[in-house]
Design an enzyme around this catalytic site. Structure first.
Site, PDB file in Angstrom:
ATOM      1  N   HIS A  54      -5.523   4.899   2.351  1.00 25.37           N
ATOM      2  CA  HIS A  54      -4.654   5.358   1.329  1.00 25.37           C
ATOM      3  C   HIS A  54      -5.202   4.794   0.144  1.00 25.37           C
ATOM      4  CE1 HIS A  54      -3.180   1.480   2.403  1.00 25.37           C
ATOM      5  NE2 HIS A  54      -2.105   1.369   1.460  1.00 25.37           N
ATOM      6  N   HIS A  56      -3.594   2.958  -2.309  1.00 28.57           N
ATOM      7  CA  HIS A  56      -3.446   1.542  -3.053  1.00 28.57           C
ATOM      8  C   HIS A  56      -4.679   0.832  -3.435  1.00 28.57           C
ATOM      9  CE1 HIS A  56       0.932   1.362  -1.346  1.00 28.57           C
ATOM     10  NE2 HIS A  56       0.929   2.225  -2.643  1.00 28.57           N
ATOM     11  N   ASP A  58      -5.470  -2.293  -3.344  1.00 34.22           N
ATOM     12  CA  ASP A  58      -6.084  -3.346  -2.224  1.00 34.22           C
ATOM     13  C   ASP A  58      -6.730  -2.593  -1.423  1.00 34.22           C
ATOM     14  OD1 ASP A  58      -3.376  -2.486  -1.710  1.00 34.22           O
ATOM     15  OD2 ASP A  58      -3.193  -4.282  -0.060  1.00 34.22           O
ATOM     16  N   HIS A  59      -6.919  -1.433  -1.339  1.00 33.85           N
ATOM     17  CA  HIS A  59      -7.857  -0.498  -0.157  1.00 33.85           C
ATOM     18  C   HIS A  59      -8.815   0.359  -0.668  1.00 33.85           C
ATOM     19  CE1 HIS A  59      -4.599  -1.589   2.595  1.00 33.85           C
ATOM     20  NE2 HIS A  59      -3.951  -1.677   1.691  1.00 33.85           N
ATOM     21  N   HIS A 112       4.383   4.844   4.300  1.00 31.95           N
ATOM     22  CA  HIS A 112       3.805   3.859   3.278  1.00 31.95           C
ATOM     23  C   HIS A 112       3.312   4.510   1.983  1.00 31.95           C
ATOM     24  CE1 HIS A 112       2.262   0.008   1.848  1.00 31.95           C
ATOM     25  NE2 HIS A 112       1.005   0.621   1.728  1.00 31.95           N
ATOM     26  N   ASP A 131      -2.170   0.296   6.172  1.00 26.98           N
ATOM     27  CA  ASP A 131      -0.747  -0.196   5.958  1.00 26.98           C
ATOM     28  C   ASP A 131       0.358   0.491   6.554  1.00 26.98           C
ATOM     29  OD1 ASP A 131      -2.208  -2.062   4.386  1.00 26.98           O
ATOM     30  OD2 ASP A 131      -1.222  -1.633   2.608  1.00 26.98           O
ATOM     31  N   HIS A 169      -4.007  -5.733   6.698  1.00 26.69           N
ATOM     32  CA  HIS A 169      -3.549  -7.056   6.125  1.00 26.69           C
ATOM     33  C   HIS A 169      -3.451  -8.099   7.425  1.00 26.69           C
ATOM     34  CE1 HIS A 169      -2.499  -5.979   1.970  1.00 26.69           C
ATOM     35  NE2 HIS A 169      -2.234  -4.678   2.549  1.00 26.69           N
TER      36      HIS A 169
END
Ligand code: ZN
Ligand code: FE
Length: 239
Positions: A54, A56, A58-59, A112, A131, A169
């Site tokens: 996805h 975001h 942090d990905h 999400h 996530d 995570h």
């Protein structure tokens, strides 16, 4: 195929799937470029593909730099093409993505985010859940409804039980406390928590889990109906 777990940022995991026959690899969700570059260079790996679950930060944080450095191809869900930087290949729900010896089925799992996908490497029995499904937990619902998240988790639940689950995570310890609070009589959960504590004490990742372990222990997969799922998700948001 061999999986390498690369810790990134605070508590993210990026993963390399390495084809040992030719040392080429895919990276799943590179949060940042530096740890990936270090590993790839030290091990003489050809980083061919970047797979994003996805959009975001942090990905996808490492996308641009890795593409520039290694000429890797970036792959993600077609409806996220406007927000996955430099995406090259657009995927659809239920598509089988094939490149070199890499083969994965794409599972669209909105909740999400609206464009979240999982990569199911069915030959190797691995799923990368980003996530959406965590070990003993599930992602926060940012862009969808409880119903969408519930349905998405049900899709993941139907994968073969021995499938290894690689999530985005290291939240397992905190998740385990939530499960233990609301699922007090679950012996499988108690055993899993002992195991998790050992791993954490030894500085080891708690991933991968398996679909079977999650079915047995993850309270979000154990709820039978949407109403109790929604209630648990609300409780977890304030846990
Ligand atoms: Zn996310
Ligand atoms: Fe994340």
């Amino acid at each position: 195929m061999r999986i390498e777990i690369i810790p990134c940022l605070q508590d993210n995991y990026s993963y390399l799937i390495i084809d040992e026959s030719n040392n080429s690899a895919c990276v799943i969700d590179p949060s940042e470029a530096y740890p990936i570059i270090t590993f790839v260079e030290n091990n003489d790996i050809k980083l061919k593909y970047i797979l994003n679950t996805h959009h975001h930060f942090d990905h996808i944080g490492g996308n641009k730099e890795l593409k520039r450095k290694f000429g890797s191809t970036i792959i993600g869900f077609k409806e996220d093409s406007h927000r996955i930087p430099e995406i090259d290949i657009l995927l659809e729900d239920n598509q089988i993505w094939k490149a070199q010896n890499f083969i994965a089925k794409i599972i669209h799992v909105p909740g999400h985010t609206s464009g979240h996908i999982c990569f199911h490497f069915f030959n190797e029995k691995l799923v990368f859940t980003g996530d959406t499904l965590f070990s003993l937990g599930c992602g926060k619902i940012f862009e969808g409804t409880s119903k969408q998240m519930f349905d998405s988790l049900n899709k993941i639940k139907s994968l073969p039980e021995q499938t290894k689950v690689y999530c985005g995570h290291e939240y397992t310890l905190n998740n385990s406390k939530f499960c233990a609070k609301y699922d007090t009589e679950n012996l499988n959960l108690k055993k899993k928590i002992e195991n998790i504590n050992k791993k954490i004490t030894n500085g080891l990742p708690t991933v991968p889990s398996t679909i079977k372990e999650e079915l047995d222990c993850n309270i979000f997969l154990r709820t039978k109906d949407l109403k109790s799922f929604s209630k648990l998700r609300d409780l977890k948001d304030n846990f």
